[in-house]
Design an enzyme around this catalytic site. Structure first.
Site, PDB file in Angstrom:
ATOM      1  CG  ASN A 211      -1.709   1.245   1.401  1.00 20.69           C
ATOM      2  OD1 ASN A 211      -1.799   2.041   0.468  1.00 20.69           O
ATOM      3  ND2 ASN A 211      -2.293   1.444   2.574  1.00 20.69           N
ATOM      4  CD1 TRP A 212       3.817   0.928  -2.519  1.00 19.64           C
ATOM      5  CD2 TRP A 212       3.813   1.797  -4.583  1.00 19.64           C
ATOM      6  NE1 TRP A 212       4.599   0.118  -3.311  1.00 19.64           N
ATOM      7  CE2 TRP A 212       4.614   0.632  -4.586  1.00 19.64           C
ATOM      8  CE3 TRP A 212       3.665   2.511  -5.780  1.00 19.64           C
ATOM      9  CZ2 TRP A 212       5.265   0.169  -5.740  1.00 19.64           C
ATOM     10  CZ3 TRP A 212       4.305   2.054  -6.917  1.00 19.64           C
ATOM     11  CH2 TRP A 212       5.099   0.897  -6.895  1.00 19.64           C
ATOM     12  CE  LYS A 213      -0.074   3.403   4.565  1.00 22.14           C
ATOM     13  NZ  LYS A 213       0.016   3.534   6.018  1.00 22.14           N
TER      14      LYS A 213
ATOM     15  CG  HIS B 158      -5.788   2.576   5.077  1.00 25.86           C
ATOM     16  ND1 HIS B 158      -5.286   3.500   5.960  1.00 25.86           N
ATOM     17  CD2 HIS B 158      -4.847   1.611   4.967  1.00 25.86           C
ATOM     18  CE1 HIS B 158      -4.082   3.110   6.357  1.00 25.86           C
ATOM     19  NE2 HIS B 158      -3.795   1.965   5.768  1.00 25.86           N
TER      20      HIS B 158
ATOM     21  CD  GLU C  40      -2.574   5.906   6.553  1.00 28.80           C
ATOM     22  OE1 GLU C  40      -2.581   5.887   5.310  1.00 28.80           O
ATOM     23  OE2 GLU C  40      -1.664   5.392   7.231  1.00 28.80           O
TER      24      GLU C  40
ATOM     25  CD  GLU D 118      -3.945  -2.007   7.150  1.00 32.32           C
ATOM     26  OE1 GLU D 118      -2.869  -2.354   6.664  1.00 32.32           O
ATOM     27  OE2 GLU D 118      -4.476  -0.911   6.908  1.00 32.32           O
TER      28      GLU D 118
ATOM     29  N   GLY E 181       2.428   2.478  10.616  1.00 30.78           N
ATOM     30  CA  GLY E 181       3.434   3.524  10.464  1.00 30.78           C
ATOM     31  C   GLY E 181       4.163   3.879  11.748  1.00 30.78           C
TER      32      GLY E 181
ATOM     33  CB  SER F  53       4.910  -1.741  11.954  1.00 25.31           C
ATOM     34  OG  SER F  53       4.612  -0.373  12.172  1.00 25.31           O
TER      35      SER F  53
ATOM     36  N   GLY G 282       5.045   1.259   4.740  1.00 22.52           N
ATOM     37  CA  GLY G 282       6.446   1.700   4.692  1.00 22.52           C
ATOM     38  C   GLY G 282       7.410   0.711   4.068  1.00 22.52           C
TER      39      GLY G 282
END
Ligand code: PGA
Length: 260
Positions: free
Chosen positions: A9-11, A97, A99, A169, A175, A215, A237
């Site tokens: 997941n590159w965000k 997600h 976020e 998640e 993160g 993570s 990440g």
């Protein structure tokens, strides 16, 4: 036996050049990828899905969008619909997600609508759920996770386990460098699978892929994948560097051998 999915997941990372150079390296790696039960997936930003697709098409690499609109078409500036994603022949799309829930006011109800829109066009939603640190500390993890999955799938019938992917998640692990322990993650994955069993029956529940996210990295992936109900990762990440990402694909290959 369930497959394993290793998904990046590159965000909001990587521009056009970064995306194409990563995809070219991943394509070269995937040329030698000989384990069909380990699925490789990346989720670049919207504008780079098409160039990414042109590079990885016909290689064993799947693409996911990071979000989808709740609307079909029309005056919704900045939005991208499920049918638009379908026209790219995308296999997957991340929904809900944390976020997006936290910074973009997504709710269980809008997550559910997104899932419906995706399923209508045959795109597999990767449905993200997970508790915050405060909720875990208040021992509300089970209640939160169940209420999120229940709301997301309310009145949605699943007839084939491949119609959905779930990603557990824990928000406190995203993160932060602080992953859930394998046992903590396993406990919640089993909880989710048991809920799926009650809702959809064992034939579905036993086969739905449940990813862990938060993570995940080369240093902890082996122990996480050794858990019986963890079927891969949604990785932020550590998915941004090709060497780390391919190391985790290698871990998944080892894990699938152990599951045989
Ligand atoms: P992280 O992100 O691996 O950077 O913790 C995971 C995710 O948000 O999907």
């Amino acid at each position: 036996m369930r497959d394993i999915i290793i998904s990046g997941n590159w965000k909001m990372n990587k521009d056009l050049g970064d995306t194409t150079s990563f995809c070219t390296q991943l394509r070269d790696y995937a040329q030698k990828h000989d384990e069909s039960r380990v699925k490789i997936l990346i989720a670049p930003a919207y504008p780079f899905l098409y160039p990414a697709k042109q590079i990885v098409d016909s290689f064993p690499i799947s693409l996911a969008a990071q979000n989808v609109s709740i609307n079909d078409d029309g005056a919704f500036t900045g939005e991208v619909s499920a049918t638009m994603l379908r026209s790219l022949d995308l296999e997957y799309c991340i929904v809900g997600h944390s976020e997006r829930r936290q910074y973009h006011a997504e709710t269980d109800a809008t997550v559910r609508t997104r899932i419906i829109k995706l399923m209508e066009v045959g795109i597999i939603p990767i449905i993200c759920i997970g508790e915050t640190l405060a909720q875990r500390e208040a021992e509300e993890t089970e209640a939160i996770v169940i209420s999120q999955i229940q709301a997301a799938l309310q009145e949605i019938e699943i007839t084939d386990p491949q119609q959905i992917v779930i990603a557990y998640e824990p928000v406190w692990a995203i993160g932060t460098g602080r992953n859930a322990t394998p046992q903590q993650a396993q406990d919640v994955h089993l909880l989710i699978r048991n809920w799926l069993n009650t809702r959809y029956g064992n034939a579905i529940a036993a086969q739905v892929i449940i990813l862990y996210g938060g993570s995940m990295k080369p240093e902890n992936i082996d122990a996480l994948l050794a858990m019986p109900d963890i079927d891969g990762g949604l990785i932020g990440g550590a998915s941004l560097q090709i060497t780390q990402f391919t190391a985790m694909i290698q871990s998944a290959k080892n894990a699938i051998q152990n599951r045989r």
